[in-house]
Scaffold this motif. Structure first.
Motif, PDB file in Angstrom:
ATOM      1  N   ILE A  31     -92.164  88.858  18.100  1.00 61.00           N
ATOM      2  CA  ILE A  31     -90.936  88.144  17.740  1.00 61.00           C
ATOM      3  C   ILE A  31     -90.437  87.304  18.914  1.00 61.00           C
ATOM      4  CG2 ILE A  31     -88.510  88.461  17.126  1.00 61.00           C
ATOM      5  CD1 ILE A  31     -89.375  90.919  15.493  1.00 61.00           C
ATOM      6  N   ALA A  32     -90.471  87.866  20.107  1.00 59.52           N
ATOM      7  CA  ALA A  32     -90.015  87.129  21.290  1.00 59.52           C
ATOM      8  C   ALA A  32     -90.879  85.898  21.543  1.00 59.52           C
ATOM      9  CB  ALA A  32     -90.026  88.052  22.506  1.00 59.52           C
ATOM     10  N   ARG A  33     -92.179  86.030  21.370  1.00 57.72           N
ATOM     11  CA  ARG A  33     -93.082  84.904  21.605  1.00 57.72           C
ATOM     12  C   ARG A  33     -92.978  83.858  20.493  1.00 57.72           C
ATOM     13  NH1 ARG A  33     -98.232  88.510  23.751  1.00 57.72           N
ATOM     14  NH2 ARG A  33     -97.444  88.797  25.891  1.00 57.72           N
ATOM     15  N   ARG A  34     -92.678  84.289  19.297  1.00 62.88           N
ATOM     16  CA  ARG A  34     -92.430  83.328  18.214  1.00 62.88           C
ATOM     17  C   ARG A  34     -91.203  82.483  18.546  1.00 62.88           C
ATOM     18  NH1 ARG A  34     -91.540  86.354  12.912  1.00 62.88           N
ATOM     19  NH2 ARG A  34     -89.495  86.709  13.863  1.00 62.88           N
ATOM     20  N   ALA A  35     -90.158  83.138  19.033  1.00 65.78           N
ATOM     21  CA  ALA A  35     -88.959  82.410  19.444  1.00 65.78           C
ATOM     22  C   ALA A  35     -89.263  81.486  20.619  1.00 65.78           C
ATOM     23  CB  ALA A  35     -87.854  83.398  19.812  1.00 65.78           C
ATOM     24  N   ARG A  36     -90.093  81.951  21.532  1.00 67.46           N
ATOM     25  CA  ARG A  36     -90.476  81.122  22.677  1.00 67.46           C
ATOM     26  C   ARG A  36     -91.232  79.883  22.218  1.00 67.46           C
ATOM     27  NH1 ARG A  36     -93.691  84.300  27.077  1.00 67.46           N
ATOM     28  NH2 ARG A  36     -91.661  85.382  27.105  1.00 67.46           N
ATOM     29  N   ALA A  37     -92.133  80.060  21.250  1.00 70.67           N
ATOM     30  CA  ALA A  37     -92.872  78.914  20.720  1.00 70.67           C
ATOM     31  C   ALA A  37     -91.915  77.893  20.110  1.00 70.67           C
ATOM     32  CB  ALA A  37     -93.890  79.382  19.681  1.00 70.67           C
TER      33      ALA A  37
ATOM     34  N   HIS B  28     -83.806  61.153  18.590  1.00 64.56           N
ATOM     35  CA  HIS B  28     -83.811  61.802  17.286  1.00 64.56           C
ATOM     36  C   HIS B  28     -83.264  63.228  17.398  1.00 64.56           C
ATOM     37  CE1 HIS B  28     -86.574  58.464  16.755  1.00 64.56           C
ATOM     38  NE2 HIS B  28     -86.515  58.645  15.454  1.00 64.56           N
ATOM     39  N   HIS B  29     -82.717  63.685  16.302  1.00 66.73           N
ATOM     40  CA  HIS B  29     -82.270  65.071  16.212  1.00 66.73           C
ATOM     41  C   HIS B  29     -83.361  65.870  15.502  1.00 66.73           C
ATOM     42  CE1 HIS B  29     -79.692  68.554  15.816  1.00 66.73           C
ATOM     43  NE2 HIS B  29     -79.968  68.585  14.513  1.00 66.73           N
ATOM     44  N   VAL B  30     -83.980  66.790  16.214  1.00 73.45           N
ATOM     45  CA  VAL B  30     -85.140  67.520  15.690  1.00 73.45           C
ATOM     46  C   VAL B  30     -84.773  68.988  15.461  1.00 73.45           C
ATOM     47  CG1 VAL B  30     -87.561  68.125  16.060  1.00 73.45           C
ATOM     48  CG2 VAL B  30     -86.659  65.967  16.977  1.00 73.45           C
ATOM     49  N   THR B  31     -85.008  69.454  14.243  1.00 71.67           N
ATOM     50  CA  THR B  31     -84.830  70.862  13.890  1.00 71.67           C
ATOM     51  C   THR B  31     -86.208  71.499  13.769  1.00 71.67           C
ATOM     52  OG1 THR B  31     -82.800  70.365  12.680  1.00 71.67           O
ATOM     53  CG2 THR B  31     -83.857  72.475  12.220  1.00 71.67           C
ATOM     54  N   VAL B  32     -86.408  72.630  14.430  1.00 72.96           N
ATOM     55  CA  VAL B  32     -87.733  73.253  14.499  1.00 72.96           C
ATOM     56  C   VAL B  32     -87.718  74.632  13.840  1.00 72.96           C
ATOM     57  CG1 VAL B  32     -89.557  74.090  16.035  1.00 72.96           C
ATOM     58  CG2 VAL B  32     -88.275  72.009  16.620  1.00 72.96           C
ATOM     59  N   SER B  33     -88.736  74.874  13.012  1.00 72.32           N
ATOM     60  CA  SER B  33     -88.976  76.200  12.430  1.00 72.32           C
ATOM     61  C   SER B  33     -90.398  76.611  12.778  1.00 72.32           C
ATOM     62  CB  SER B  33     -88.800  76.179  10.915  1.00 72.32           C
ATOM     63  OG  SER B  33     -87.500  75.758  10.542  1.00 72.32           O
ATOM     64  N   VAL B  34     -90.621  77.918  12.973  1.00 68.44           N
ATOM     65  CA  VAL B  34     -91.948  78.422  13.329  1.00 68.44           C
ATOM     66  C   VAL B  34     -92.268  79.667  12.506  1.00 68.44           C
ATOM     67  CG1 VAL B  34     -93.355  79.444  15.175  1.00 68.44           C
ATOM     68  CG2 VAL B  34     -91.896  77.478  15.678  1.00 68.44           C
ATOM     69  N   ASN B  35     -93.474  79.686  11.941  1.00 62.05           N
ATOM     70  CA  ASN B  35     -94.002  80.849  11.207  1.00 62.05           C
ATOM     71  C   ASN B  35     -93.008  81.360  10.159  1.00 62.05           C
ATOM     72  OD1 ASN B  35     -95.997  80.452  13.091  1.00 62.05           O
ATOM     73  ND2 ASN B  35     -96.008  82.540  13.879  1.00 62.05           N
ATOM     74  N   THR B  36     -92.633  80.469   9.266  1.00 61.64           N
ATOM     75  CA  THR B  36     -91.612  80.793   8.273  1.00 61.64           C
ATOM     76  C   THR B  36     -92.087  81.789   7.207  1.00 61.64           C
ATOM     77  OG1 THR B  36     -92.265  78.808   7.036  1.00 61.64           O
ATOM     78  CG2 THR B  36     -90.417  78.600   8.573  1.00 61.64           C
TER      79      THR B  36
END
Length: 414
Positions: free
Chosen positions: A247-253, A268-276
């Motif tokens: 979980i910590a590394r997912r947040a780090r990514a 630009h305003h960029v919103t990022v999601s990872v491993n949804t």
């Protein structure tokens, strides 16, 4: 060559408009399939050049991969069934009496590529190469009782008695009616997809973060100055001791991607999601033994992933041709896509305009003389056809340099 110039291309630099862009990472099964097919073509071509001084007819652009099976848990990951490489295509197996070790070339090239792309994979144990190759010619050779001394070149396309049986040594012509298309420059969404994936799969990043895999996918949707980005980033099971670390590394990514996005697209305003897709409570996570989903059930197919520019850009012109694995000597499905990219870059450098270039071949026509050339640009006025002719003539004259870059592995095909 008929030349058509027109306007109407949206400027990639504009803050208005919409982009939908996907990039499949270095370890994605489709990218791996493209890489394997191209590696085999390079290895076979080099063998032919060393032994005969010419590249014999071949194509491995229908190669596909069948995923293996794997057992992963925190702190441990291992394969339990092999990845299968189905090398579908045609390769000349001999020149006269000189037999070519096709099976050895194909198997070695495929395993060497996997060893480079997925260093944690034991390729001798978990990569099974299954060549499915023929020497049948395409339609065109017509048998007749009195044709023994004037055989059609098609009859010897994959069974040459000598280099004299290679039709392209007498006249270099287009092997097919096809089209290659490309554009330049890249839009902000495209720059984000390329830049982020390249960074996350690069050697320096891996050295610093060995617990991330390379089967990364980046999907970008840009509407004006607003960008939404979702990424899939695998983690290596052996480097991930528990759920909290994952979980910590997912947040780090996510944080790393957001920071990099700000560097690439500061306006630009960029919103990022990872491993949804992750379900932490189950747990169902993107945890892998090798860093790629090819280890467990997924499949890869040449031409199904990134286009020759490394992107799948939904509102851009693109060709469905699978470029990887095609013969670099004369196959227009390969050469025209790459030549169109070079022409678009040169025209942009000369004019400052955004350019899209389509090169259309006509089967049997001289390779360096496209049947049709269409150039679309941004701005109010179309560029002069004479300028297009000059640039295209230079690009087609440089096809030899393009081939050298392909054989050296310096020119990407996916």
């Amino acid at each position: 060559m008929d030349v058509i110039t027109t306007t109407g291309l949206s400027a990639a630099s504009a803050l208005t408009g919409v982009e939908v862009v996907e990039r499949k990472g270095a370890g994605h099964p489709d990218t791996l399939a493209d890489g394997v097919a191209e590696a085999i073509s390079r290895a076979y071509s080099r063998y032919c050049l060393e032994e005969f001084g010419a590249i014999l007819h071949h194509n491995t652009d229908k190669t596909s991969l069948l995923g293996g099976a794997a057992n992963v848990r925190f702190g441990h990951g291992e394969l339990t069934a092999p990845i299968q490489v189905l090398v579908n295509g045609r390769i000349t197996a001999a020149l006269g009496d000189h037999t070519i070790p096709v099976a050895d070339i194909v198997t070695t090239a495929a395993r060497d590529y996997f060893a480079s792309a997925l260093p944690l994979l034991d390729t001798s144990r978990w990569v099974e190469v299954r060549p499915r190759l023929t020497q049948a010619s395409s339609p065109g050779a017509v048998s007749a009782p009195d044709s023994a001394e004037r055989e059609a070149s098609r009859q010897r396309w994959f069974a040459p008695r000598s280099l004299d049986d290679l039709a392209e040594r007498h006249r270099m012509f287009s092997n097919d009616s096809s089209a290659g298309v490309a554009y330049w420059p890249l839009g902000i969404g495209e720059q984000l997809a390329v830049g982020i994936e390249a960074h996350l799969t690069g050697e320096a990043f891996h050295t610093e973060h060995p617990y991330y895999g390379t089967d990364i996918k980046v999907m970008v949707v840009r509407h004006g100055a607003r960008v939404q980005l979702t990424a899939c980033v695998p983690q290596i099971a052996a480097e991930t001791p528990d759920l909290e670390t994952y979980i910590a590394r997912r947040a780090r990514a996510r944080d790393l991607i957001a920071k990099l996005a700000q560097t690439i697209a500061p306006e630009h305003h960029v919103t990022v999601s990872v491993n949804t897709r992750d379900v932490d409570t189950r747990p169902e996570l993107y945890l892998t033994a090798t860093g790629s989903s090819i280890e467990s059930g997924d499949e890869g197919v040449v031409g199904r992933g990134n286009r020759a520019n490394g992107l799948i850009s939904m509102f851009r012109p693109w060709s469905a041709e699978g470029v990887s694995g095609k013969n670099p000597v004369y196959h227009v499905g390969k050469l025209y896509n790459l030549a169109a990219a070079e022409a678009a870059r040169r025209l942009h450098e000369e004019t400052g305009l955004d350019c899209a270039v389509a090169l259309v071949s006509q089967s049997g026509r001289d390779l360096t003389d496209p049947w049709q050339a269409i150039v679309q640009t941004s701005g109010p006025n179309a560029i002069l056809a004479s300028r297009v002719r000059r640039v295209l003539a230079d690009v087609m004259e440089d096809l030899g340099t393009l081939r050298e870059q392909l054989l050296d592995g310096k020119l990407a095909t996916a």
